[in-house]
Design a protein around this motif. Structure first.
Motif, PDB file in Angstrom:
ATOM      1  N   ARG A 156       0.690   8.850   4.119  1.00  0.00           N
ATOM      2  CA  ARG A 156      -0.155   9.455   3.096  1.00  0.00           C
ATOM      3  C   ARG A 156       0.694  10.293   2.141  1.00  0.00           C
ATOM      4  O   ARG A 156       0.502  10.264   0.936  1.00  0.00           O
ATOM      5  CB  ARG A 156      -1.219  10.322   3.772  1.00  0.00           C
ATOM      6  N   GLY A 157       1.633  11.042   2.701  1.00  0.00           N
ATOM      7  CA  GLY A 157       2.488  11.904   1.873  1.00  0.00           C
ATOM      8  C   GLY A 157       3.318  11.120   0.878  1.00  0.00           C
ATOM      9  O   GLY A 157       3.474  11.533  -0.279  1.00  0.00           O
ATOM     10  N   TRP A 158       3.868   9.982   1.296  1.00  0.00           N
ATOM     11  CA  TRP A 158       4.674   9.165   0.396  1.00  0.00           C
ATOM     12  C   TRP A 158       3.805   8.626  -0.731  1.00  0.00           C
ATOM     13  O   TRP A 158       4.199   8.661  -1.898  1.00  0.00           O
ATOM     14  CB  TRP A 158       5.335   8.012   1.163  1.00  0.00           C
ATOM     15  N   ILE A 159       2.592   8.148  -0.381  1.00  0.00           N
ATOM     16  CA  ILE A 159       1.684   7.617  -1.406  1.00  0.00           C
ATOM     17  C   ILE A 159       1.285   8.723  -2.373  1.00  0.00           C
ATOM     18  O   ILE A 159       1.270   8.521  -3.590  1.00  0.00           O
ATOM     19  CB  ILE A 159       0.442   6.969  -0.756  1.00  0.00           C
ATOM     20  N   TYR A 160       1.001   9.906  -1.850  1.00  0.00           N
ATOM     21  CA  TYR A 160       0.635  11.042  -2.697  1.00  0.00           C
ATOM     22  C   TYR A 160       1.769  11.373  -3.672  1.00  0.00           C
ATOM     23  O   TYR A 160       1.540  11.549  -4.873  1.00  0.00           O
ATOM     24  CB  TYR A 160       0.296  12.259  -1.833  1.00  0.00           C
ATOM     25  N   ARG A 161       2.980  11.460  -3.152  1.00  0.00           N
ATOM     26  CA  ARG A 161       4.134  11.778  -4.010  1.00  0.00           C
ATOM     27  C   ARG A 161       4.325  10.697  -5.082  1.00  0.00           C
ATOM     28  O   ARG A 161       4.590  11.009  -6.244  1.00  0.00           O
ATOM     29  CB  ARG A 161       5.401  11.964  -3.184  1.00  0.00           C
ATOM     30  N   LEU A 162       4.163   9.439  -4.694  1.00  0.00           N
ATOM     31  CA  LEU A 162       4.284   8.340  -5.657  1.00  0.00           C
ATOM     32  C   LEU A 162       3.250   8.491  -6.764  1.00  0.00           C
ATOM     33  O   LEU A 162       3.583   8.439  -7.954  1.00  0.00           O
ATOM     34  CB  LEU A 162       4.097   6.990  -4.948  1.00  0.00           C
ATOM     35  N   GLU A 163       1.999   8.683  -6.381  1.00  0.00           N
ATOM     36  CA  GLU A 163       0.914   8.759  -7.358  1.00  0.00           C
ATOM     37  C   GLU A 163       1.010   9.973  -8.266  1.00  0.00           C
ATOM     38  O   GLU A 163       0.538   9.935  -9.401  1.00  0.00           O
ATOM     39  CB  GLU A 163      -0.445   8.754  -6.647  1.00  0.00           C
ATOM     40  N   THR A 164       1.598  11.058  -7.786  1.00  0.00           N
ATOM     41  CA  THR A 164       1.683  12.278  -8.594  1.00  0.00           C
ATOM     42  C   THR A 164       3.000  12.392  -9.357  1.00  0.00           C
ATOM     43  O   THR A 164       3.248  13.398 -10.014  1.00  0.00           O
ATOM     44  CB  THR A 164       1.472  13.532  -7.730  1.00  0.00           C
ATOM     45  N   GLY A 165       3.850  11.366  -9.247  1.00  0.00           N
ATOM     46  CA  GLY A 165       5.082  11.347 -10.025  1.00  0.00           C
ATOM     47  C   GLY A 165       6.241  12.096  -9.411  1.00  0.00           C
ATOM     48  O   GLY A 165       7.258  12.302 -10.065  1.00  0.00           O
ATOM     49  N   GLU A 166       6.085  12.498  -8.166  1.00  0.00           N
ATOM     50  CA  GLU A 166       7.204  13.167  -7.494  1.00  0.00           C
ATOM     51  C   GLU A 166       8.226  12.109  -7.066  1.00  0.00           C
ATOM     52  O   GLU A 166       7.883  10.941  -6.891  1.00  0.00           O
ATOM     53  CB  GLU A 166       6.692  13.932  -6.278  1.00  0.00           C
ATOM     54  N   PRO A 167       9.484  12.514  -6.880  1.00  0.00           N
ATOM     55  CA  PRO A 167      10.500  11.554  -6.447  1.00  0.00           C
ATOM     56  C   PRO A 167      10.172  10.973  -5.069  1.00  0.00           C
ATOM     57  O   PRO A 167       9.740  11.688  -4.174  1.00  0.00           O
ATOM     58  CB  PRO A 167      11.789  12.390  -6.381  1.00  0.00           C
ATOM     59  N   VAL A 168      10.343   9.661  -4.937  1.00  0.00           N
ATOM     60  CA  VAL A 168      10.160   8.968  -3.663  1.00  0.00           C
ATOM     61  C   VAL A 168      11.311   7.986  -3.486  1.00  0.00           C
ATOM     62  O   VAL A 168      11.924   7.553  -4.445  1.00  0.00           O
ATOM     63  CB  VAL A 168       8.814   8.199  -3.587  1.00  0.00           C
ATOM     64  N   THR A 169      11.568   7.649  -2.240  1.00  0.00           N
ATOM     65  CA  THR A 169      12.546   6.622  -1.929  1.00  0.00           C
ATOM     66  C   THR A 169      11.910   5.272  -2.237  1.00  0.00           C
ATOM     67  O   THR A 169      10.767   5.032  -1.839  1.00  0.00           O
ATOM     68  CB  THR A 169      12.921   6.679  -0.435  1.00  0.00           C
ATOM     69  N   PRO A 170      12.605   4.373  -2.941  1.00  0.00           N
ATOM     70  CA  PRO A 170      12.010   3.058  -3.208  1.00  0.00           C
ATOM     71  C   PRO A 170      11.619   2.360  -1.898  1.00  0.00           C
ATOM     72  O   PRO A 170      12.338   2.444  -0.907  1.00  0.00           O
ATOM     73  CB  PRO A 170      13.131   2.300  -3.915  1.00  0.00           C
ATOM     74  N   PRO A 171      10.489   1.682  -1.890  1.00  0.00           N
ATOM     75  CA  PRO A 171      10.016   1.037  -0.657  1.00  0.00           C
ATOM     76  C   PRO A 171      10.856  -0.188  -0.293  1.00  0.00           C
ATOM     77  O   PRO A 171      11.318  -0.917  -1.171  1.00  0.00           O
ATOM     78  CB  PRO A 171       8.583   0.629  -0.995  1.00  0.00           C
ATOM     79  N   VAL A 172      11.023  -0.409   1.007  1.00  0.00           N
ATOM     80  CA  VAL A 172      11.664  -1.626   1.505  1.00  0.00           C
ATOM     81  C   VAL A 172      10.581  -2.702   1.604  1.00  0.00           C
ATOM     82  O   VAL A 172       9.386  -2.416   1.467  1.00  0.00           O
ATOM     83  CB  VAL A 172      12.364  -1.396   2.866  1.00  0.00           C
ATOM     84  N   TYR A 173      10.990  -3.936   1.881  1.00  0.00           N
ATOM     85  CA  TYR A 173      10.054  -5.058   1.870  1.00  0.00           C
ATOM     86  C   TYR A 173       8.874  -4.860   2.828  1.00  0.00           C
ATOM     87  O   TYR A 173       7.727  -5.134   2.468  1.00  0.00           O
ATOM     88  CB  TYR A 173      10.783  -6.368   2.195  1.00  0.00           C
ATOM     89  N   GLU A 174       9.130  -4.361   4.026  1.00  0.00           N
ATOM     90  CA  GLU A 174       8.043  -4.153   4.987  1.00  0.00           C
ATOM     91  C   GLU A 174       7.041  -3.122   4.473  1.00  0.00           C
ATOM     92  O   GLU A 174       5.833  -3.240   4.707  1.00  0.00           O
ATOM     93  CB  GLU A 174       8.595  -3.731   6.354  1.00  0.00           C
TER      94      GLU A 174
END
Length: 139
Positions: free
Chosen positions: A54-72
Motif C-alpha cells: 500500500r505504501g509503495w502505491i501511495y508514494r507512486l500516486e502522490t509523486g514521491e520517489p519510488v523504486t521502479p517495479p520489477v516484472y513480478e
C-alpha cells in the motif's frame, strides 16, 4: 530512478517529470472505485506471490520517489488493475526509463497502434479479442 527526475539540468531547467505509470495506476484504481487498501490487497502476482505494498502505491500516486517495479510487481499491479501486464510495462518504461513503446516497434506496428486509439471502444474490444485469438497473450 524516479528521484532523478527532480534534478536540475546544466542550463538550470528542471526536466519534464514523467508520470505515465503513476497516472495509469491512479486512473485505473479510480475507475474500479477501490480504496488504496482494497487495491493493494489485490496487487499480488499469483505465480511468484510477489505483493506490492500500500505504501509503495501511495508514494507512486502522490509523486514521491519510488523504486521502479520489477516484472513480478508489474504482474501484481496488472492483476489489481485488471489490465494486461504489457500495458503497465509500456507505462512504466515511459515513466522510469523514458522509453516510447511506439518507437521500439516496427513502423507498421506503430501505425496500427496509433490507429487503434481512434477506434470506438466497443469495436476496439472486439478487435483486441480477435487479435488474442490469432496471437494469444504471453503469460
Amino acid at each position: 530512478m524516479a528521484a532523478n527526475d527532480e534534478q536540475t539540468s546544466t542550463q538550470g531547467e528542471v526536466p519534464e517529470r514523467r508520470t505515465q505509470f503513476a497516472d495509469l495506476i491512479r486512473r485505473r484504481r479510480s475507475e474500479l472505485n477501490e480504496s488504496l487498501d482494497v487495491f493493494a490487497r489485490k496487487a499480488v502476482d499469483r505465480a511468484s506471490d510477489t505483493r506490492v505494498t500500500r505504501g509503495w502505491i501511495y508514494r507512486l500516486e502522490t509523486g514521491e520517489p519510488v523504486t521502479p517495479p520489477v516484472y513480478e510487481e508489474l504482474r501484481a499491479l496488472a492483476s489489481a488493475c485488471e489490465l494486461p501486464v504489457e500495458q503497465l510495462q509500456d507505462a512504466a518504461g515511459q515513466q522510469f526509463h523514458g522509453v516510447d513503446p511506439l518507437k521500439s516497434g516496427s513502423s507498421e506496428a506503430t501505425a496500427y497502434v496509433r490507429k487503434l486509439d481512434r477506434v470506438p471502444a466497443d469495436q476496439r474490444d472486439r478487435l483486441l479479442r480477435l487479435i488474442d485469438t490469432l496471437v494469444p497473450p504471453e503469460e
